[in-house]
Write a protein that holds these residues in place. Structure first.
Motif, PDB file in Angstrom:
ATOM      1  N   PRO A  85       2.078  12.529  12.058  1.00 47.08           N
ATOM      2  CA  PRO A  85       2.568  11.646  13.102  1.00 47.08           C
ATOM      3  C   PRO A  85       2.029  10.989  14.089  1.00 47.08           C
ATOM      4  N   GLU A  86       0.771  11.741  14.738  1.00 47.54           N
ATOM      5  CA  GLU A  86       0.145  11.111  15.687  1.00 47.54           C
ATOM      6  C   GLU A  86      -0.930  10.149  15.337  1.00 47.54           C
ATOM      7  N   ASP A  87      -1.030   9.724  13.891  1.00 49.01           N
ATOM      8  CA  ASP A  87      -2.126   8.761  13.708  1.00 49.01           C
ATOM      9  C   ASP A  87      -1.539   7.522  13.718  1.00 49.01           C
ATOM     10  N   THR A  88      -2.336   6.480  13.695  1.00 49.94           N
ATOM     11  CA  THR A  88      -2.316   5.108  13.478  1.00 49.94           C
ATOM     12  C   THR A  88      -2.989   4.741  12.265  1.00 49.94           C
ATOM     13  N   VAL A  89      -2.247   4.331  11.239  1.00 46.55           N
ATOM     14  CA  VAL A  89      -3.074   3.950   9.961  1.00 46.55           C
ATOM     15  C   VAL A  89      -3.196   2.602   9.737  1.00 46.55           C
ATOM     16  N   LEU A  90      -4.433   2.023   9.639  1.00 46.41           N
ATOM     17  CA  LEU A  90      -4.435   0.808   9.081  1.00 46.41           C
ATOM     18  C   LEU A  90      -4.751   0.627   7.579  1.00 46.41           C
ATOM     19  N   VAL A  91      -3.889  -0.093   6.864  1.00 46.77           N
ATOM     20  CA  VAL A  91      -3.981  -0.485   5.461  1.00 46.77           C
ATOM     21  C   VAL A  91      -4.426  -1.733   5.299  1.00 46.77           C
ATOM     22  N   HIS A  92      -5.315  -1.820   4.588  1.00 43.53           N
ATOM     23  CA  HIS A  92      -5.944  -3.353   4.038  1.00 43.53           C
ATOM     24  C   HIS A  92      -5.202  -3.450   2.709  1.00 43.53           C
ATOM     25  N   GLY A  93      -4.661  -4.846   2.791  1.00 35.47           N
ATOM     26  CA  GLY A  93      -4.074  -5.295   1.581  1.00 35.47           C
ATOM     27  C   GLY A  93      -2.737  -4.497   1.479  1.00 35.47           C
ATOM     28  N   ALA A  94      -1.858  -4.529   2.388  1.00 35.10           N
ATOM     29  CA  ALA A  94      -0.715  -3.766   2.633  1.00 35.10           C
ATOM     30  C   ALA A  94       0.577  -4.392   1.817  1.00 35.10           C
ATOM     31  N   ALA A  95       0.344  -5.722   1.327  1.00 35.23           N
ATOM     32  CA  ALA A  95       1.455  -6.229   0.708  1.00 35.23           C
ATOM     33  C   ALA A  95       1.234  -5.970  -0.639  1.00 35.23           C
ATOM     34  N   GLY A  96       0.163  -5.479  -1.303  1.00 34.98           N
ATOM     35  CA  GLY A  96      -0.167  -5.271  -2.759  1.00 34.98           C
ATOM     36  C   GLY A  96       0.904  -3.810  -3.310  1.00 34.98           C
ATOM     37  N   GLY A  97       0.607  -3.555  -4.381  1.00 30.79           N
ATOM     38  CA  GLY A  97       1.345  -2.560  -5.167  1.00 30.79           C
ATOM     39  C   GLY A  97       0.825  -1.301  -4.258  1.00 30.79           C
ATOM     40  N   VAL A  98      -0.529  -0.816  -4.365  1.00 31.31           N
ATOM     41  CA  VAL A  98      -0.784   0.339  -3.642  1.00 31.31           C
ATOM     42  C   VAL A  98      -0.463   0.304  -2.042  1.00 31.31           C
ATOM     43  N   GLY A  99      -0.895  -0.900  -1.536  1.00 36.28           N
ATOM     44  CA  GLY A  99      -0.855  -0.885   0.033  1.00 36.28           C
ATOM     45  C   GLY A  99       0.710  -0.873   0.251  1.00 36.28           C
ATOM     46  N   SER A 100       1.457  -1.516   0.011  1.00 34.37           N
ATOM     47  CA  SER A 100       3.024  -1.509   0.199  1.00 34.37           C
ATOM     48  C   SER A 100       3.525   0.072  -0.040  1.00 34.37           C
ATOM     49  N   ALA A 101       3.114   0.737  -0.931  1.00 34.57           N
ATOM     50  CA  ALA A 101       3.547   1.931  -1.305  1.00 34.57           C
ATOM     51  C   ALA A 101       3.093   2.868  -0.061  1.00 34.57           C
ATOM     52  N   ALA A 102       1.596   2.636   0.334  1.00 35.68           N
ATOM     53  CA  ALA A 102       1.114   3.517   1.476  1.00 35.68           C
ATOM     54  C   ALA A 102       1.695   3.115   2.607  1.00 35.68           C
ATOM     55  N   VAL A 103       2.212   2.040   3.006  1.00 34.08           N
ATOM     56  CA  VAL A 103       2.865   1.701   4.254  1.00 34.08           C
ATOM     57  C   VAL A 103       4.132   2.724   4.322  1.00 34.08           C
ATOM     58  N   GLN A 104       4.864   2.339   3.456  1.00 36.43           N
ATOM     59  CA  GLN A 104       6.045   3.455   3.114  1.00 36.43           C
ATOM     60  C   GLN A 104       5.953   4.983   3.240  1.00 36.43           C
ATOM     61  N   ILE A 105       4.914   5.355   2.583  1.00 39.72           N
ATOM     62  CA  ILE A 105       4.484   6.937   2.453  1.00 39.72           C
ATOM     63  C   ILE A 105       4.211   7.511   4.004  1.00 39.72           C
ATOM     64  N   ALA A 106       3.083   6.435   4.437  1.00 47.61           N
ATOM     65  CA  ALA A 106       2.767   6.838   5.848  1.00 47.61           C
ATOM     66  C   ALA A 106       3.774   6.992   6.982  1.00 47.61           C
ATOM     67  N   LEU A 107       4.715   5.898   6.829  1.00 48.67           N
ATOM     68  CA  LEU A 107       5.881   5.936   7.831  1.00 48.67           C
ATOM     69  C   LEU A 107       6.537   7.387   7.551  1.00 48.67           C
ATOM     70  N   ALA A 108       6.870   7.668   6.285  1.00 48.30           N
ATOM     71  CA  ALA A 108       7.502   8.671   5.770  1.00 48.30           C
ATOM     72  C   ALA A 108       6.893  10.197   6.534  1.00 48.30           C
ATOM     73  N   PHE A 109       5.600   9.941   6.528  1.00 50.00           N
ATOM     74  CA  PHE A 109       4.778  11.005   7.144  1.00 50.00           C
ATOM     75  C   PHE A 109       4.856  11.101   8.641  1.00 50.00           C
ATOM     76  N   GLY A 110       5.614  10.151   9.196  1.00 53.43           N
ATOM     77  CA  GLY A 110       5.625   9.842  10.741  1.00 53.43           C
ATOM     78  C   GLY A 110       4.583   9.102  11.236  1.00 53.43           C
ATOM     79  N   ALA A 111       3.597   8.449  10.718  1.00 55.19           N
ATOM     80  CA  ALA A 111       2.635   7.740  11.239  1.00 55.19           C
ATOM     81  C   ALA A 111       2.953   6.347  11.698  1.00 55.19           C
ATOM     82  N   ARG A 112       2.138   5.807  12.658  1.00 56.36           N
ATOM     83  CA  ARG A 112       2.166   4.288  13.073  1.00 56.36           C
ATOM     84  C   ARG A 112       1.443   3.472  11.679  1.00 56.36           C
TER      85      ARG A 112
END
Length: 304
Positions: free
Chosen positions: A141-168
């Motif tokens: 939760p204390e992390d700020t995660v930068l996802v390069h290519g966030a609109a792609g298949g892996v990227g959009s999944a990573a956005v949602q999972i990181a948010l589920a983990f509580g990160a920004r």
């Protein structure tokens, strides 16, 4: 008879052919699955083009496709792991562009209740890679995660999972995909020269980037990652190589159990895969042309 999409020589997607095959009865440890949805990945057109032959040598004819979802139609003798009628997710190296296939049972994961076949077919590669990457980064939760290519298949999944983990989450994408990223819950930023400055301005006083997932592997993304972390953060990439290593990015390592874990998140509504195109299996060549074009949003799904 099962329909398959296959190729007998390397080339562009138009070398793909459509044919039929008779499946052998499943032997020990094997399960026959009728696929209801097959997901397309960039690896598929790269495999057909021959870009991966150093790592994935093929015997022709070969069938692309590494993830699908469907229903068990037969099992091997004295097999107790799955039963006819079970809904499952399949993840292998290749062979998925089929209406039906005989596969090793250890490549199957039970499909969670409430997850449809199209969503399930997107889980192993995009969801599994994103989940593995974020676990490797130990995102909290204390992390700020930068996802390069966030609109792609892996990227959009990573956005949602990181948010589920509580990160920004801050995500890079083209102008056309900025609103999409906002809808996913990420803070969008345009990629390209000056990226590191734009990310710092966006992060503001709330904190700095502490972890990075790069699904792009461009000079701009690597330079921005190195500048933002300055050796003090964690970074992984789905595009490993000498340049990524020099910039301090480790390759993503796929975790055991990742398909089941992402399946649980999907069943709980914490991750949804955007399907940009739904196409008949026999139009797989056109699907690979779309995938090869890049800059896509979400996933392409083939319907057998």
């Amino acid at each position: 008879m099962s329909t398959r999409v296959y190729f007998e020589e390397y080339g562009d997607p138009q070398v793909l052919k459509v044919g039929t095959e008779k499946l052998a009865e499943p032997g020990d440890g094997l399960v026959q699955v009728e696929f209801r949805a097959v997901s397309v990945n960039p690896m598929d057109w790269k495999l057909v083009a021959g870009y991966l032959k150093r790592w994935v040598p093929l015997d022709f004819p070969a069938v692309p496709g590494s993830e699908a979802a469907g229903v068990v139609t037969a099992v091997g003798p004295a097999f107790e792991g799955f039963a006819v009628g079970d809904e499952v997710i399949w993840n292998g190296l290749l062979g998925g562009y089929r209406t039906e296939a005989v596969v090793p049972a250890d490549q199957l994961t039970p499909l969670p209740a409430g997850v449809d076949f199209e969503q399930a077919a997107c889980i192993p590669v995009a969801g599994g890679t994103a989940y593995s990457a974020l676990k490797q980064l130990a995102v909290a939760p204390e992390d700020t995660v930068l996802v390069h290519g966030a609109a792609g298949g892996v990227g959009s999944a990573a956005v949602q999972i990181a948010l589920a983990f509580g990160a920004r989450v801050i995500g890079t994408a083209s102008e056309a995909n900025q609103e999409y990223l906002s809808e996913l819950g990420a803070e969008p930023v345009t990629y390209g020269p000056g990226l590191a400055d734009r990310v710092r301005a966006l992060a503001g006083d709330a904190g700095t980037v502490t972890a990075v997932l790069d699904t792009v592997g461009s000079e701009d993304s690597l330079a921005a990652t190195a500048e933002l972390l300055r050796g003090a953060g964690r970074a992984v990439t789905t595009v490993p190589g000498e340049q990524a290593s020099a910039a301090g990015l480790a390759a993503v390592k796929q975790l055991e159990g990742r398909v089941a874990e992402v399946g649980t998140l999907a069943a709980e509504g914490q991750i949804t895969f955007t399907v940009s195109h739904r196409m008949p299996l026999i139009e797989a060549a056109d699907a690979l042309e779309i995938s090869r074009g890049g800059h896509g949003r979400g996933k392409i799904v083939l319907l057998p």
